[in-house]
Design an enzyme around this catalytic site. Structure first.
Site, PDB file in Angstrom:
ATOM      1  N   LYS A 162       2.171  -3.179   1.763  1.00 21.05           N
ATOM      2  CA  LYS A 162       2.426  -2.106   0.918  1.00 21.05           C
ATOM      3  C   LYS A 162       2.816  -2.228  -0.737  1.00 21.05           C
ATOM      4  O   LYS A 162       2.577  -1.741  -1.548  1.00 21.05           O
ATOM      5  CB  LYS A 162       3.606  -1.333   1.461  1.00 21.05           C
ATOM      6  CG  LYS A 162       3.326  -1.038   3.128  1.00 21.05           C
ATOM      7  CD  LYS A 162       1.976  -0.134   3.281  1.00 21.05           C
ATOM      8  CE  LYS A 162       2.108   0.382   4.634  1.00 21.05           C
ATOM      9  NZ  LYS A 162       0.922   1.194   4.973  1.00 21.05           N
TER      10      LYS A 162
ATOM     11  N   HIS B 174      -4.571   4.162   0.908  1.00 22.39           N
ATOM     12  CA  HIS B 174      -4.125   3.920   2.408  1.00 22.39           C
ATOM     13  C   HIS B 174      -4.980   4.425   3.209  1.00 22.39           C
ATOM     14  O   HIS B 174      -4.665   5.578   3.732  1.00 22.39           O
ATOM     15  CB  HIS B 174      -2.619   4.890   2.147  1.00 22.39           C
ATOM     16  CG  HIS B 174      -1.846   4.612   3.286  1.00 22.39           C
ATOM     17  ND1 HIS B 174      -1.091   5.534   4.016  1.00 22.39           N
ATOM     18  CD2 HIS B 174      -1.525   3.427   4.162  1.00 22.39           C
ATOM     19  CE1 HIS B 174      -0.372   5.138   4.992  1.00 22.39           C
ATOM     20  NE2 HIS B 174      -0.626   3.693   5.223  1.00 22.39           N
TER      21      HIS B 174
ATOM     22  N   ASN C 180     -13.238  11.778  19.066  1.00 23.47           N
ATOM     23  CA  ASN C 180     -13.273  12.025  17.543  1.00 23.47           C
ATOM     24  C   ASN C 180     -14.544  11.496  16.812  1.00 23.47           C
ATOM     25  O   ASN C 180     -15.039  11.943  15.976  1.00 23.47           O
ATOM     26  CB  ASN C 180     -12.005  11.327  16.921  1.00 23.47           C
ATOM     27  CG  ASN C 180     -10.791  11.978  17.238  1.00 23.47           C
ATOM     28  OD1 ASN C 180     -10.763  13.178  17.742  1.00 23.47           O
ATOM     29  ND2 ASN C 180      -9.684  11.263  17.063  1.00 23.47           N
TER      30      ASN C 180
ATOM     31  N   GLY D 219       7.051  -3.713   5.730  1.00 24.75           N
ATOM     32  CA  GLY D 219       6.397  -3.527   4.463  1.00 24.75           C
ATOM     33  C   GLY D 219       7.814  -3.844   3.486  1.00 24.75           C
ATOM     34  O   GLY D 219       7.440  -3.963   2.122  1.00 24.75           O
TER      35      GLY D 219
ATOM     36  N   ARG E   7      -1.414  15.732  10.489  1.00 26.61           N
ATOM     37  CA  ARG E   7      -1.071  16.174  11.840  1.00 26.61           C
ATOM     38  C   ARG E   7      -0.575  17.797  12.023  1.00 26.61           C
ATOM     39  O   ARG E   7       0.513  18.007  11.242  1.00 26.61           O
ATOM     40  CB  ARG E   7       0.021  15.313  12.684  1.00 26.61           C
ATOM     41  CG  ARG E   7       0.863  15.710  13.888  1.00 26.61           C
ATOM     42  CD  ARG E   7       1.750  14.848  14.342  1.00 26.61           C
ATOM     43  NE  ARG E   7       1.384  13.660  14.707  1.00 26.61           N
ATOM     44  CZ  ARG E   7       1.059  13.109  15.995  1.00 26.61           C
ATOM     45  NH1 ARG E   7       1.007  14.110  16.819  1.00 26.61           N
ATOM     46  NH2 ARG E   7       0.453  12.041  16.198  1.00 26.61           N
TER      47      ARG E   7
ATOM     48  N   ARG F 248       6.477  -3.330  16.368  1.00 27.61           N
ATOM     49  CA  ARG F 248       5.043  -3.696  15.766  1.00 27.61           C
ATOM     50  C   ARG F 248       4.397  -4.957  16.383  1.00 27.61           C
ATOM     51  O   ARG F 248       5.003  -5.767  17.124  1.00 27.61           O
ATOM     52  CB  ARG F 248       5.400  -4.201  14.286  1.00 27.61           C
ATOM     53  CG  ARG F 248       5.863  -2.795  13.416  1.00 27.61           C
ATOM     54  CD  ARG F 248       4.631  -2.122  12.942  1.00 27.61           C
ATOM     55  NE  ARG F 248       5.095  -0.709  12.383  1.00 27.61           N
ATOM     56  CZ  ARG F 248       4.349  -0.029  12.026  1.00 27.61           C
ATOM     57  NH1 ARG F 248       3.182  -0.060  11.715  1.00 27.61           N
ATOM     58  NH2 ARG F 248       4.842   1.079  11.658  1.00 27.61           N
TER      59      ARG F 248
ATOM     60  N   CYS G 280      -0.554   9.176  12.709  1.00 28.44           N
ATOM     61  CA  CYS G 280      -1.439   9.934  12.926  1.00 28.44           C
ATOM     62  C   CYS G 280      -2.797   9.042  13.589  1.00 28.44           C
ATOM     63  O   CYS G 280      -3.628   9.901  13.702  1.00 28.44           O
ATOM     64  CB  CYS G 280      -2.101  10.687  11.599  1.00 28.44           C
ATOM     65  SG  CYS G 280      -0.957  11.947  10.983  1.00 28.44           S
ATOM     66  N   GLY G 281      -2.440   8.082  13.809  1.00 32.23           N
ATOM     67  CA  GLY G 281      -3.547   7.352  14.640  1.00 32.23           C
ATOM     68  C   GLY G 281      -4.437   6.506  14.056  1.00 32.23           C
ATOM     69  O   GLY G 281      -5.831   6.350  14.601  1.00 32.23           O
TER      70      GLY G 281
ATOM     71  N   TYR H 118      11.995  -6.968   7.201  1.00 32.55           N
ATOM     72  CA  TYR H 118      11.046  -6.253   8.262  1.00 32.55           C
ATOM     73  C   TYR H 118       9.753  -5.621   7.467  1.00 32.55           C
ATOM     74  O   TYR H 118       9.957  -5.305   6.272  1.00 32.55           O
ATOM     75  CB  TYR H 118      11.710  -4.762   8.391  1.00 32.55           C
ATOM     76  CG  TYR H 118      11.277  -4.353   9.756  1.00 32.55           C
ATOM     77  CD1 TYR H 118      11.252  -4.817  11.192  1.00 32.55           C
ATOM     78  CD2 TYR H 118      10.165  -3.346   9.472  1.00 32.55           C
ATOM     79  CE1 TYR H 118      10.826  -4.379  12.153  1.00 32.55           C
ATOM     80  CE2 TYR H 118       9.283  -2.955  11.075  1.00 32.55           C
ATOM     81  CZ  TYR H 118       9.681  -3.371  12.089  1.00 32.55           C
ATOM     82  OH  TYR H 118       9.009  -2.874  13.132  1.00 32.55           O
TER      83      TYR H 118
ATOM     84  N   SER I 238       1.617   8.393   8.069  1.00 32.79           N
ATOM     85  CA  SER I 238       1.909   7.345   9.179  1.00 32.79           C
ATOM     86  C   SER I 238       1.824   8.153  10.521  1.00 32.79           C
ATOM     87  O   SER I 238       2.262   9.319  10.287  1.00 32.79           O
ATOM     88  CB  SER I 238       3.182   6.734   8.945  1.00 32.79           C
ATOM     89  OG  SER I 238       3.274   5.989   7.594  1.00 32.79           O
TER      90      SER I 238
END
Ligand code: O2Y
Ligand code: MN
Length: 597
Positions: free
Chosen positions: A207, A227, A494, A200, A398, A367, A251-252, A198, A249
């Site tokens: 990664k 990153h 944003n 990463g 966040r 994904r 957080c958009g 799977y 990860s």
């Protein structure tokens, strides 16, 4: 005459001698090879065809249900000295690690084909790109690496010229979670991954190479592997500023990288250009500015939550030539996930008839893999071998309370402290109870290949004579009011915050100086056409001194964990900030907390 490929050939022979595959296939990256592999996977059931009328070239892969995400506790950094991996990593001595994983590799490819994938991270002609070779027994990994990297003959030619490459050895093994390891040997530029197919864990260019090994390499070579997404913001004058942004990860990041400007901004001529959505390699240029390349060539994005509201560009790029992993399907055999639209799935991510009692139809970490060039906002500058100049670096997390919508670091050292103290909530709770805040410096906690103390020192070292460094900012799109509702609309809006940052970069507006950094004057943030709740802007731009005193105390305690590897400059910066904050009383602040929210 010895060839620069001799070392590669020897290593491939060694791996084959240990793993005993039936066949060895050197990947050339061609269309014909890709078609043949797809046919093979359709026959074996590794891939399932999706609706070829609505989604030509799209396929579904269902992973083993026990193999659906990165696993941090079996992800190891195997440096000679444990302290060099740091408290931020799981560590094992190299000799012990090799012995353990080599025993698992013994004979593991019997009956299988061993694929040799030469790949390049970054534009093929870029001096900042780096090559690797992944050996794997998974054709699904080959298909994904073909999308995510520049893979095949051209990469092999570059390896032949340079004679230098990262060695990645991967086998899905038996997929038994008890026999799963993702081991990194940064001092040997080597990765060994066993027991997972799977993301990463298995696509070793991502990664493992582009962050963990590259960050280690970057330290000794004077660059940064981060990153971060890279996005270009074009203003109505046609000037493009590039921003690199790090978020933990969930957080958009992909949404921000592909942002669609609000309607008024579009009318005025603002445009957004996507250079990368996850990883960024940064090098100082001759002119003192920092230049960034995206080492990847595709996106491995989270499907759930991706929709025409949250990320219309992503939805557009997913209607052809994409691999979907662990999503659900509709009655028309279209890929589907929670949040996409109002249709009902008929089969869930495990291929069962959909039953809400079994949980979500698509796995929460399902994904899509898609070529970057399919994104409507893809920037041709992503192919620029020299990279793009960075005007601003953004850290974000966040945080439902305390942390303002945006603030600017006073200078580079303060910015490094802001990044080092980065934290994000790991659960979305309705009340404060149960909210779990995880410190995730520079959003690199799972990805830094060495001791964070040394990493912070490396960041600080970029502040040198003649450097023209970008400004550093912190953002929080996720602040909530007392009613539990988000105070800021997020997504395309944003851009309003990014516009304020660029005004700061261009010296076009002032800011409110506070101990935590520089906050916007409310009138400098464009809120035209927004319907913010009463007092929301006041709360979003307020400094809550008491809460920040506790936050800085927590950051200090966290950083103390890096002992004498923590740079003294960072300790001093934190101490000065805490002293400045002691003198602040809430009523003296320009924007006061709105008690009603
Ligand atoms: O690699 C995985 O298994 C999923 S995690 C991931 C995938 C793409 C981009 N970023 C991430 C992440 O966790 O940061
Ligand atoms: Mn990521």
């Amino acid at each position: 005459m010895p060839s620069k490929l001799d070392a590669l050939n020897r290593w491939v022979d060694e791996v084959a001698a240990r793993t005993r595959p039936d066949r060895v296939h050197w990947c050339d990256g061609s269309e014909a090879e890709s078609r043949a592999l797809t046919e093979l996977m359709l026959k074996s059931g590794d891939l399932l065809e999706l609706n070829q009328h609505t989604h030509p070239g799209c396929y579904l892969h269902r992973s083993d249900p026990r193999d659906v995400a990165r696993v941090e506790k079996v992800t190891l950094i195997c440096t000679k000295n444990e302290i060099d991996a740091g408290p931020n990593n799981h560590w094992m001595a190299p000799a012990e690690a090799h012995k353990k994983i080599d025993a698992l590799f013994d004979g593991c490819m019997r009956g299988r084909t061993m694929y040799v994938i030469p790949y390049c991270m970054g534009p093929l002609g870029s001096p900042y790109a780096r090559c690797g070779v992944e050996i794997t027994d998974s054709p699904y990994v080959v298909a994904n690496m073909r999308i995510m990297t520049r893979m095949g003959t051209a990469a092999l030619e570059r390896i032949e010229r340079e004679g230098r490459f990262v060695r990645g050895q991967h086998s899905i093994g038996t997929l038994d979670p008890a026999q799963r390891w993702i081991m990194h040997f940064p001092e040997e530029l080597t990765i060994k991954s066993y027991g997972s197919g799977y993301g990463g864990n298995a696509l070793l260019g991502k990664k493992c190479h582009a962050l963990r090994i590259a960050s280690f390499q970057a330290r000794s070579e004077g660059w940064l592997a981060e990153h971060m997404l890279i996005v270009g913001i074009e203003n109505p004058r046609g000037e493009i500023h590039y921003i690199a942004a790090a978020f933990p990860s969930a957080c958009g990041k992909t949404n921000l990288a592909m942002l669609i400007p609000p309607e008024g901004y579009r009318r005025d001529g603002w445009k957004v250009w996507t250079v990368g959505d996850d990883i960024c390699w940064i090098t100082p240029g001759k002119d003192g500015r920092l230049y960034a390349i995206n080492p990847e060539a595709g996106y491995f994005g989270v499907a759930p939550g991706t929709s025409n509201k949250t990320n219309p560009n992503a939805v557009k790029m997913l209607d052809h030539d994409a691999i979907f992993t662990n999503v659900a399907v509709t009655a028309d055999n279209d890929p589907w996930w929670e949040g996409l639209d109002d249709r009902k799935p008929v089969r869930d991510w495990q291929g069962r008839d959909y039953d809400p009692a079994n949980g979500p139809a698509a796995h929460p970490n399902s994904r899509f893999t898609v070529r970057a060039t399919q994104c409507p906002s893809w920037s041709p500058e992503a192919e620029n071998p020299e990279g793009v100049p960075i005007s601003a670096i953004v850290f974000g997390g966040r945080r439902k309370s305390l942390v303002p919508l945006v603030f600017e670091a006073r200078d580079w050292t303060h910015g490094v402290l802001v990044g080092a103290g980065l934290a994000s909530e790991t659960t979305a709770a309705a009340t404060d109870v149960g909210v779990n805040i995880r410190r995730d410096p520079m959003a690199m906690k799972p990805f830094c290949g060495y001791n964070f103390g040394d990493y912070f020192a490396h960041w600080l070292s970029f502040d040198r004579p003649n450097a023209r460094l970008p400004k550093i900012f912190h953002v929080n799109w996720f602040r909530k009011g007392q009613d539990g509702k988000f105070l800021w609309p997020g997504f395309g809006d944003n851009l309003r915050v990014l516009e304020w940052m660029l005004k700061r970069v261009n010296g076009e507006c002032g800011a409110v100086e506070t101990p935590i950094g520089l906050l916007p004057h409310a009138e400098d943030l464009n809120t035209d056409g927004l319907h913010l709740a009463d007092g929301a802007l006041n709360t979003l731009l307020a400094l809550e001194a008491e809460g920040w005193r506790a936050e800085l105390q927590a950051i200090g305690e966290y950083l103390d964990g890096y002992g004498d590897r923590l740079p003294q400059d960072l300790r001093d910066e934190l101490k000065n900030e805490r002293t400045a904050l002691e003198d602040v009383n809430e009523s003296s602040l320009p924007q006061k907390k709105a008690a009603t929210l």
